[in-house]
Write a protein that holds these residues in place. Structure first.
Motif, PDB file in Angstrom:
ATOM      1  N   LEU A   1      46.224  47.731  49.286  1.00  0.00           N
ATOM      2  CA  LEU A   1      45.192  48.272  48.410  1.00  0.00           C
ATOM      3  C   LEU A   1      44.483  49.406  49.131  1.00  0.00           C
ATOM      4  O   LEU A   1      44.129  49.276  50.298  1.00  0.00           O
TER       5      LEU A   1
ATOM      6  N   ARG B   1      40.502  51.295  45.724  1.00  0.00           N
ATOM      7  CA  ARG B   1      41.023  50.265  44.824  1.00  0.00           C
ATOM      8  C   ARG B   1      40.359  48.923  45.093  1.00  0.00           C
ATOM      9  O   ARG B   1      39.949  48.203  44.172  1.00  0.00           O
TER      10      ARG B   1
ATOM     11  N   ARG C   1      36.847  48.865  43.714  1.00  0.00           N
ATOM     12  CA  ARG C   1      36.814  48.720  42.254  1.00  0.00           C
ATOM     13  C   ARG C   1      37.008  47.260  41.843  1.00  0.00           C
ATOM     14  O   ARG C   1      36.343  46.767  40.934  1.00  0.00           O
TER      15      ARG C   1
ATOM     16  N   GLU D   1      40.483  42.569  36.807  1.00  0.00           N
ATOM     17  CA  GLU D   1      40.483  43.893  36.184  1.00  0.00           C
ATOM     18  C   GLU D   1      41.043  43.848  34.764  1.00  0.00           C
ATOM     19  O   GLU D   1      40.587  44.591  33.883  1.00  0.00           O
TER      20      GLU D   1
END
Length: 509
Positions: free
Chosen positions: A156, A160, A163, A304
């Motif tokens: 990652l 990322r 987030r 997500e």
């Protein structure tokens, strides 16, 4: 083994409270009794992490029993760090299941907010390894190092990862805004998250659970009610980070979950919602993977994609979790059970979008060293209706093997396995503080304090030495590496033969 049911549950509002620990516990018990048809109990099981340092009181089980008017009954205090409440629940479950008692009161509580942040941080850090503490490590620092290693393993990018962590924080604060018992009852935006300061990179303020006062209670009974405990499991793991086989999962949770699923006779897919220990946002992601809800490395994707949202297929922390509801360490394990029971009964603050029959609570002690999984379900669910509980799996057996108490001697060089920069440091350490887990040339792992916060990266080579009893590392710069390479190269070149002098005339004076 007798079936164990939940008769009543109750908890105080979490947050900063003027009440004492005893008063908080009494309020939680009063609420549980109001929710229960069972009014007389036979024993008290109490989960409190560290009242000796938080409040200055010891012999806490007897104090609480006296305040509740239960003097004369068995009262037992249980401590497994931040999973103490869950541990008390499991002990009470065994007491009822074995037939020792019919009705047992489970209680968890902690009083923390009257102390300074630095004092609370120091007390909480006492559950981690002493050598790691000596370098300045705290719970947020070690959680951050696990998070950084997770980022590296699953490739990652830093952006990322941020987030994904932001999504967890936003989800749980939104859920907490609907929970009247939560410490934080306001949703946060992405801007709010990213404007918060780093506590320990990559973890920000909104990635960490707060310091909290609160108490929660449950009454367990052998008399049938609408909710039964169908599976329990416990697992342990190494206290120190350096003794672990994995830095991106908690083996203790995996062990506890396997036992709970087997006892309940179900798979992870049959859980309708879960309360998961999210003292740090990354821990929710890792724990959902350890529980078998999602494949390793995919827990963040699930958040997500909305899979763990309140209207998703598997809501996780509909109460707001520790992150938003709050984390009075001794109470959190019981509070999770209060929330799942209310969720099954449809009386929780945050209403699930579909009717739930079965729920799971997972509690983490310390840095994943003493973890619990509990499965509860409605007695009108297809599995529970007219069916006895399956027998518990046999306990794992090991022969005790005394391990060395002293780490091996520190070598001069090594590589960074994971790292963090700590900005909220314990007393005696100035921020920012670089910390890293180093693997030396012999393969041993050490926690070490960095000379500066620059050039930190997993895999970087470092020099190691001890200063005042602390391990200290220096990242090798490019110039240092060139000098070392030249030195090694020159050491392999054979010396030039001595020049022979030609005979000549002697000089005359």
């Amino acid at each position: 083994m007798a079936t164990v049911y939940v008769a009543g549950v109750g908890m105080t509002k979490f947050g900063r409270s003027p009440q004492t620990l005893t008063e908080l516990c009494c309020e939680a018990v009063s609420r549980a009794l109001s929710d229960s048809a069972i009014q007389e109990i036979e024993a008290l099981y109490l989960g409190v992490m560290n009242p000796e340092e938080f409040t200055g009181d010891s012999n806490i089980a007897s104090r609480i029993a006296e305040a509740l008017g239960l003097t004369g009954l068995p009262a037992l205090r249980i401590e497994t760090a931040s999973s103490a409440g869950a541990a008390a629940f499991h002990a009470a479950f065994q007491a009822v299941a074995s037939g020792s008692y019919r009705h047992v009161l489970v209680l968890g509580g902690e009083k923390m907010t009257h102390l300074s942040t630095s004092a609370t941080t120091r007390i909480l850090a006492e559950v981690i390894d002493r050598q790691e503490r000596q370098c300045g490590a705290t719970m947020p620092a070690l959680a951050a190092m696990i998070t950084e290693r997770y980022r590296k393993r699953y490739r990652l990018s830093p952006a990322r990862l941020e987030r994904l962590l932001c999504r967890v924080a936003m989800k749980n604060h939104l859920n907490g805004s609907r929970n009247p018992y939560a410490q934080f009852q306001q949703a946060i935006t992405e801007q709010t998250y990213f404007s918060s300061k780093f506590v320990s990179t990559p973890l920000r303020l909104y990635d960490c659970s707060p310091i909290t006062d609160g108490a929660a209670a449950a009454i367990l009974t052998s008399e049938k009610t609408d909710v039964a405990v169908s599976g329990v499991g416990q697992g342990t793991g190494p206290v120190s980070l350096r003794e672990r086989d994995s830095f991106t999962s908690f083996r203790a949770t995996q062990i506890a979950a396997a036992r709970a699923y087997r006892m309940a006779g179900i798979s992870p897919r049959e859980i309708d919602f879960a309360e998961v220990h999210d003292a740090f946002t990354s821990f929710e992601i890792i724990s959902t993977e350890d529980l078998g809800f999602f494949p390793a490395g995919r827990g963040g994707d699930a958040v997500e994609e909305g899979k763990t949202a309140l209207d998703g297929p598997l809501p996780v922390n509909p109460s707001g979790g520790l992150k938003s509801r709050g984390h009075p360490v001794g109470a959190s394990g019981v509070a999770q059970l209060v929330e799942v029971v209310r969720g099954l009964r449809g009386s929780a603050g945050a209403k699930l979008k579909r009717e739930a029959k079965r729920a799971l609570a997972q509690s983490t002690g310390g840095l994943g060293t003493n973890n619990f999984v509990t499965i509860v379900e409605r007695t009108d669910s297809p599995l529970m209706k007219n069916l006895p509980l399956p027998p518990a799996p046999p306990p794992g057996r090991k022969r005790p093997a005394i391990k060395r108490t002293q780490p091996p001697a520190l070598s001069e060089e090594g590589r960074i396995e994971t790292f963090t920069v700590l900005y909220v440091t314990p007393d005696g350490f100035l921020p920012p503080l670089a910390l890293a887990l180093i693997r030396d040339r012999q393969g041993s792992l050490f926690m070490a304090q960095g000379e500066d916060v620059s050039h930190l990266k997993i895999g970087r080579e470092v020099y190691l030495r001890q200063v005042g009893g602390r391990n200290v590392f220096t990242v090798k710069s490019h110039l240092m590496k060139v000098r070392e390479a030249l030195k090694k190269l020159l050491s392999r070149v054979p010396p030039l033969p001595a020049q022979r002098r030609r005979p000549g005339k002697k000089e005359t004076p």
